[in-house]
Design a protein around this motif. Sequence first.
Motif, short mmCIF file in Angstrom:
data_model
loop_
_atom_site.label_atom_id
_atom_site.label_comp_id
_atom_site.label_asym_id
_atom_site.label_seq_id
_atom_site.Cartn_x
_atom_site.Cartn_y
_atom_site.Cartn_z
N ALA A 71 -20.43 -73.09 -85.40
CA ALA A 71 -19.15 -73.32 -84.73
C ALA A 71 -19.19 -74.64 -83.98
O ALA A 71 -20.24 -75.24 -83.79
N GLN A 72 -18.01 -75.08 -83.56
CA GLN A 72 -17.89 -76.35 -82.85
C GLN A 72 -17.07 -76.13 -81.59
O GLN A 72 -16.10 -75.37 -81.58
N LEU A 73 -17.47 -76.80 -80.51
CA LEU A 73 -16.67 -76.88 -79.29
C LEU A 73 -16.05 -78.26 -79.23
O LEU A 73 -16.74 -79.27 -79.39
N LEU A 74 -14.74 -78.30 -79.00
CA LEU A 74 -14.00 -79.56 -78.93
C LEU A 74 -13.27 -79.65 -77.61
O LEU A 74 -12.80 -78.64 -77.10
N ILE A 75 -13.12 -80.86 -77.12
CA ILE A 75 -12.24 -81.10 -75.96
C ILE A 75 -11.09 -81.97 -76.47
O ILE A 75 -11.33 -82.98 -77.12
N GLU A 76 -9.90 -81.52 -76.21
CA GLU A 76 -8.71 -82.27 -76.62
C GLU A 76 -7.68 -82.16 -75.52
O GLU A 76 -7.23 -81.06 -75.19
#
Length: 126
Positions: A71-76
């Motif tokens: 999985a990936q954690l993103l900040i947007e």
Amino acid sequence: MDEVRLHRPEPGEDAFIPKRYEFRVNSRRLIVGVEPELILGRRNNDDPNDEVSIDLQRFGASGLGVSRKHAQLLIEAGDVFLVDLDSSNGTRLNGKALKPNQPYRLRDGDEMELGRLRIIIRLLPA
């Protein structure tokens, strides 16, 4: 689970961007600094090009069905999102299965399940 589109804050809207993530598995903790994108999974020490940012092996990841790139954690725009990277055993957020490659908003205290590995995530200010 509602599918969440990336949020763009309105002018003057406060956006909280955490400085650190805390992963809690039972009584164990892992604290890492926030990056715009982080990959959760199992590091392959034999591969010098391994892109895993957060190696979950210390929590028994391989025996619990965590993929190498799970999985990936993103900040947007001030929000944190979790994205399943088409993992073999799936990802759940607060008990709901995620569709692969779709961003789902994370909140402080949410429970993520990567395969059968349960993690409480805390979004820390400093």
